[in-house]
Enzyme design. Sequence first.
Site, mmCIF file in Angstrom:
data_model
loop_
_atom_site.group_PDB
_atom_site.id
_atom_site.type_symbol
_atom_site.label_atom_id
_atom_site.label_comp_id
_atom_site.label_asym_id
_atom_site.label_seq_id
_atom_site.Cartn_x
_atom_site.Cartn_y
_atom_site.Cartn_z
ATOM 1 N N LYS A 153 29.594 34.651 29.639
ATOM 2 C CA LYS A 153 30.315 33.607 28.899
ATOM 3 C C LYS A 153 31.226 32.818 29.825
ATOM 4 C CE LYS A 153 34.552 35.715 28.992
ATOM 5 N NZ LYS A 153 35.701 35.223 29.752
ATOM 6 N N GLY A 180 34.520 38.809 37.443
ATOM 7 C CA GLY A 180 34.458 37.383 37.752
ATOM 8 C C GLY A 180 34.971 36.474 36.653
ATOM 9 N N GLY A 237 31.145 40.223 32.247
ATOM 10 C CA GLY A 237 29.918 40.938 32.589
ATOM 11 C C GLY A 237 29.889 42.360 32.052
ATOM 12 N N ASP A 260 35.968 41.267 24.262
ATOM 13 C CA ASP A 260 34.926 40.277 24.583
ATOM 14 C C ASP A 260 33.515 40.755 24.213
ATOM 15 O OD1 ASP A 260 36.812 38.543 25.564
ATOM 16 O OD2 ASP A 260 36.298 38.803 27.676
HETATM 17 P P1 ATP Z 1 36.484 39.524 31.442
HETATM 18 O O1 ATP Z 1 35.959 38.144 31.664
HETATM 19 O O2 ATP Z 1 36.018 40.161 30.148
HETATM 20 O O3 ATP Z 1 37.908 39.707 31.708
HETATM 21 P P2 ATP Z 1 35.342 40.160 33.949
HETATM 22 O O4 ATP Z 1 34.054 39.393 33.878
HETATM 23 O O5 ATP Z 1 36.463 39.548 34.735
HETATM 24 O O6 ATP Z 1 35.784 40.482 32.499
HETATM 25 P P3 ATP Z 1 33.870 42.568 34.403
HETATM 26 O O7 ATP Z 1 32.719 42.161 35.281
HETATM 27 O O8 ATP Z 1 33.584 42.822 32.994
HETATM 28 O O9 ATP Z 1 35.077 41.544 34.558
HETATM 29 O O10 ATP Z 1 34.494 43.846 35.116
HETATM 30 C C1 ATP Z 1 35.835 44.232 35.027
HETATM 31 C C2 ATP Z 1 35.907 45.699 35.448
HETATM 32 O O11 ATP Z 1 35.261 46.475 34.437
HETATM 33 C C3 ATP Z 1 35.132 46.028 36.716
HETATM 34 O O12 ATP Z 1 35.941 45.893 37.858
HETATM 35 C C4 ATP Z 1 34.675 47.453 36.483
HETATM 36 O O13 ATP Z 1 35.605 48.376 37.003
HETATM 37 C C5 ATP Z 1 34.644 47.637 34.971
HETATM 38 N N1 ATP Z 1 33.305 47.761 34.355
HETATM 39 C C6 ATP Z 1 32.982 48.593 33.364
HETATM 40 N N2 ATP Z 1 31.699 48.459 33.000
HETATM 41 C C7 ATP Z 1 31.171 47.507 33.760
HETATM 42 C C8 ATP Z 1 29.873 46.918 33.843
HETATM 43 N N3 ATP Z 1 28.861 47.298 33.048
HETATM 44 N N4 ATP Z 1 29.707 45.929 34.726
HETATM 45 C C9 ATP Z 1 30.723 45.540 35.520
HETATM 46 N N5 ATP Z 1 31.958 46.065 35.499
HETATM 47 C C10 ATP Z 1 32.197 47.045 34.624
#
Ligand code: ATP
Length: 303
Positions: free
Chosen positions: A9, A97, A101, A136
């Site tokens: 997203k 990011g 994810g 999310d």
């Molecule tokens: P958001 O946008 O919801 O804040 P994000 O995209 O910044 O999330 P994610 O890639 O979801 O961040 O990862 C955040 C942390 O979640 C990672 O550093 C990791 O420790 C943990 N995590 C748990 N499950 C997963 C997964 N399936 N993939 C990636 N990271 C995961």
Amino acid sequence: MIKVRVPAKVNVQLGVGGLRADGFHDLANVFFAVALGDEVTAEPGEGVTLTCSGPDAASVPLDDSNLAARAARLLAAHHGFTPNVRLHIAKAIPVAGGMAGGSADGAAALVACDALWGLDTPFETLLELAAELGSDVPFALVGGVALGRGRGEILQPLPVSGAFHWVFAVADGGLSTPAVFRECDRLREEAGTGSSEADVPTPDADPALLAALADGDPVALAAALTNDLQAPAISLRPALADTLRAGTEAGAIGALVSGSGPTCAFLAKDAEAAAAIAKSLEASGTCRAAHATYGPVPGARVH
Ligand code: ATP
């Protein structure tokens, strides 16, 4: 074997209210699902086991903290049995990011395990389980474009016409979402406006943004893009300003930090422009990689 595709997203609007007594912030969050996504496969196994592939695989936790593993356990517990499943995540969404994810993988694992175990869980129940996993996660089930209220978990699907073309510039290393919210509060204190619920007006969806989505008008959407977490993300990672500038100079009609960053999102006027912007961004040296994609697309689905 069950294969589920799930979108990342971008928040086309992310309005952050004041800090609540429970430590969360009220959000006005317009989620937009893009074709850049992960694939989660589920097959029979013993206990819950998890593997991951893709350029960021080394930074994905493979223990019980992974949202895909937690989703499998939660779904089985809801139905009252011990889970047996082998999960694999083919990861294309940048880790930490700002593109949700981990949440996407949680939603995908719910759908994949539901199909593998033949449970036929009602969608409403999957949504409730998703909200338990994280704010999310419900959006990754629903997809499309939706307004998220509360912590982001109360969703209202929004009307959209046509497709919008995006480019995502992936940074080296992630940003912690809680750290970016803390920086948002700190900057508000520093500016003298205060950071509590009493100080910050409750955010609301921008009518101009909703009209741009409904009309399928990329120029109007570009003008309406806002993210209250952009300034705090840039404060923690000043180089993001260079990435945003590089995309704009390459012809993007809109540019913003995606969610809590550090991925930067660029709106292009069409698919051809998106491909050219991605190429320029990769050559600019201001990001690790750039991907042209489009949306909106549906949420987690078996394929
Ligand atoms: P958001 O946008 O919801 O804040 P994000 O995209 O910044 O999330 P994610 O890639 O979801 O961040 O990862 C955040 C942390 O979640 C990672 O550093 C990791 O420790 C943990 N995590 C748990 N499950 C997963 C997964 N399936 N993939 C990636 N990271 C995961």
